[in-house]
Design an enzyme around this catalytic site. Structure first.
Site, mmCIF file in Angstrom:
data_model
loop_
_atom_site.group_PDB
_atom_site.id
_atom_site.type_symbol
_atom_site.label_atom_id
_atom_site.label_comp_id
_atom_site.label_asym_id
_atom_site.label_seq_id
_atom_site.Cartn_x
_atom_site.Cartn_y
_atom_site.Cartn_z
ATOM 1 N N ASN A 155 35.258 32.143 38.830
ATOM 2 C CA ASN A 155 34.913 33.515 38.459
ATOM 3 C C ASN A 155 35.016 33.606 36.942
ATOM 4 O OD1 ASN A 155 34.645 36.236 38.049
ATOM 5 N ND2 ASN A 155 36.601 36.805 39.008
ATOM 6 N N TRP A 156 33.876 33.690 36.308
ATOM 7 C CA TRP A 156 33.866 33.705 34.836
ATOM 8 C C TRP A 156 34.275 35.039 34.249
ATOM 9 C CZ3 TRP A 156 28.644 30.862 33.309
ATOM 10 C CH2 TRP A 156 28.808 29.491 33.541
ATOM 11 N N LYS A 157 34.336 36.080 35.071
ATOM 12 C CA LYS A 157 34.631 37.430 34.568
ATOM 13 C C LYS A 157 33.661 37.759 33.424
ATOM 14 C CE LYS A 157 39.230 36.739 36.317
ATOM 15 N NZ LYS A 157 40.633 37.055 36.281
ATOM 16 N N HIS A 175 37.318 42.733 43.450
ATOM 17 C CA HIS A 175 38.271 42.019 42.598
ATOM 18 C C HIS A 175 39.297 43.019 42.063
ATOM 19 C CE1 HIS A 175 39.989 39.726 39.305
ATOM 20 N NE2 HIS A 175 39.546 38.641 39.924
ATOM 21 N N GLU A 234 40.473 43.456 39.255
ATOM 22 C CA GLU A 234 40.097 44.085 37.975
ATOM 23 C C GLU A 234 39.130 45.245 38.206
ATOM 24 O OE1 GLU A 234 39.024 40.372 36.135
ATOM 25 O OE2 GLU A 234 41.143 39.808 36.188
ATOM 26 N N GLU A 249 44.374 37.186 46.021
ATOM 27 C CA GLU A 249 44.702 37.030 44.607
ATOM 28 C C GLU A 249 45.814 37.998 44.228
ATOM 29 O OE1 GLU A 249 41.271 35.225 42.274
ATOM 30 O OE2 GLU A 249 40.775 37.339 42.417
ATOM 31 N N GLY A 303 45.764 35.375 35.570
ATOM 32 C CA GLY A 303 45.715 35.258 34.112
ATOM 33 C C GLY A 303 47.089 35.210 33.459
ATOM 34 N N SER A 358 45.866 31.925 38.519
ATOM 35 C CA SER A 358 46.378 30.811 37.704
ATOM 36 C C SER A 358 46.237 29.440 38.375
ATOM 37 C CB SER A 358 47.832 31.075 37.288
ATOM 38 O OG SER A 358 47.892 32.237 36.473
ATOM 39 N N GLY A 382 39.814 31.632 37.773
ATOM 40 C CA GLY A 382 39.345 32.401 36.619
ATOM 41 C C GLY A 382 39.287 31.521 35.381
ATOM 42 N N GLY A 383 40.321 31.611 34.552
ATOM 43 C CA GLY A 383 40.352 30.935 33.251
ATOM 44 C C GLY A 383 39.904 29.478 33.287
HETATM 45 P P1 13P Z 1 42.984 33.194 36.624
HETATM 46 O O1 13P Z 1 42.654 31.868 37.298
HETATM 47 O O2 13P Z 1 42.556 33.231 35.190
HETATM 48 O O3 13P Z 1 44.412 33.564 36.843
HETATM 49 O O4 13P Z 1 42.096 34.316 37.363
HETATM 50 C C1 13P Z 1 42.104 34.407 38.747
HETATM 51 C C2 13P Z 1 41.058 35.360 39.169
HETATM 52 O O5 13P Z 1 41.178 36.557 38.960
HETATM 53 C C3 13P Z 1 39.848 34.826 39.821
HETATM 54 O O6 13P Z 1 39.075 35.821 40.371
#
Ligand code: 13P
Length: 247
Positions: free
Chosen positions: A9-11, A92, A94, A162, A168, A207, A228-229
């Site tokens: 997930n690149w956000k 999600h 966020e 999640e 993050g 993470s 994510g990251g």
């Molecule tokens: P991180 O891997 O950066 O913690 O993000 C997880 C995430 O929100 C994937 O949707």
């Protein structure tokens, strides 16, 4: 047997030019036999769809619950389909926390997208205070039951657990705790919907990095990861896809 599912997930990261560089980097590598998906910003979908190897799915990170009309700033399932996109992340944390998407909105989106033939990754997960109050199992149960209320095409659904406090932050949920929650989710699915529970994939996100992916993915009820990251860097993401090399 559920095939492992490695999702990025690149956000809100990467321009189309940067997405193209990533596609070239990943296309050159040998990847393990797992299902792979990248959820990218809307503006990157076309370039990824045209340039990534066909065995890598491209997903949107959100979609409107409406078919068309006066919804400024929104993107519809029809628009995504016209670009060959059939996968979407919904709910999600966020989107829930920053854009106030309530469970009923998440549910409307899941219903609409699945009816339109999309495969949906429904995200759930508790905050730190909910976990500290030991209310996380009940909280996630409600998110699942509300998110999937009246959804008929359950075979098109994947659940991503999640925990918000692990996103993050570098604070991964331990593989054991992640497995406990994923088992709990499968239990809820089985009690509510029957045998289809064994077919629905349940992912862990929060993470996930190259150095912890193998341990997380070795758990029976964790069918994949939502990264994510570490999905922004092609080399890191490839290491997660090829996690078996670290077993
Ligand atoms: P991180 O891997 O950066 O913690 O993000 C997880 C995430 O929100 C994937 O949707």
């Amino acid at each position: 047997m559920r095939k492992k599912y490695i999702c990025g997930n690149w956000k809100m990261n990467k321009t189309p030019d940067e997405a193209l560089v990533f596609a070239k980097e990943i296309n050159e590598k040998n990847l393990d036999d797992v299902d792979i998906l990248i959820a990218a910003p809307f503006v990157d979908l076309d370039i990824l769809k045209k340039n990534l190897n066909k065995n890598i799915k491209v997903a949107a990170q959100n979609v409107s619950e409406y078919s068309d009309g006066a919804y400024t700033g929104e993107i519809s399932t029809t628009m995504l389909k016209s670009m060959g996109i059939n996968d979407v992340i919904i709910g999600h944390s966020e989107r829930r926390d920053i854009y106030f998407e309530k469970d009923y909105i998440v549910n409307n989106k899941v219903k609409h997208a699945t009816e339109e033939g999309f495969d949906v990754i429904l995200c759930v997960g508790e905050s730190l205070s909910t976990r500290e109050n030991n209310e996380h199992f009940e909280f996630v149960k409600n998110q699942i039951l509300e998110g999937l209320d009246d959804v008929e095409e359950l075979e098109q659904v994947t659940i991503a657990y999640e925990p918000i406090w692990a996103i993050g932050t570098g604070n991964t949920c331990s593989a054991e705790d992640a497995e406990k929650m994923c088992e709990h989710i499968r239990d809820i699915l089985r009690k509510t919907y029957g045998d289809i529970a064994d077919k629905i994939r349940i992912l862990y996100g929060g993470s996930v990095k190259p150095n912890n992916a193998a341990e997380i993915l070795s758990k029976d009820d964790i069918d994949g990861v939502l990264v994510g990251g570490a999905s922004l860097n092609a080399n890191d993401f490839i290491k997660i896809i090829n996690y078996k090399e670290n077993l």
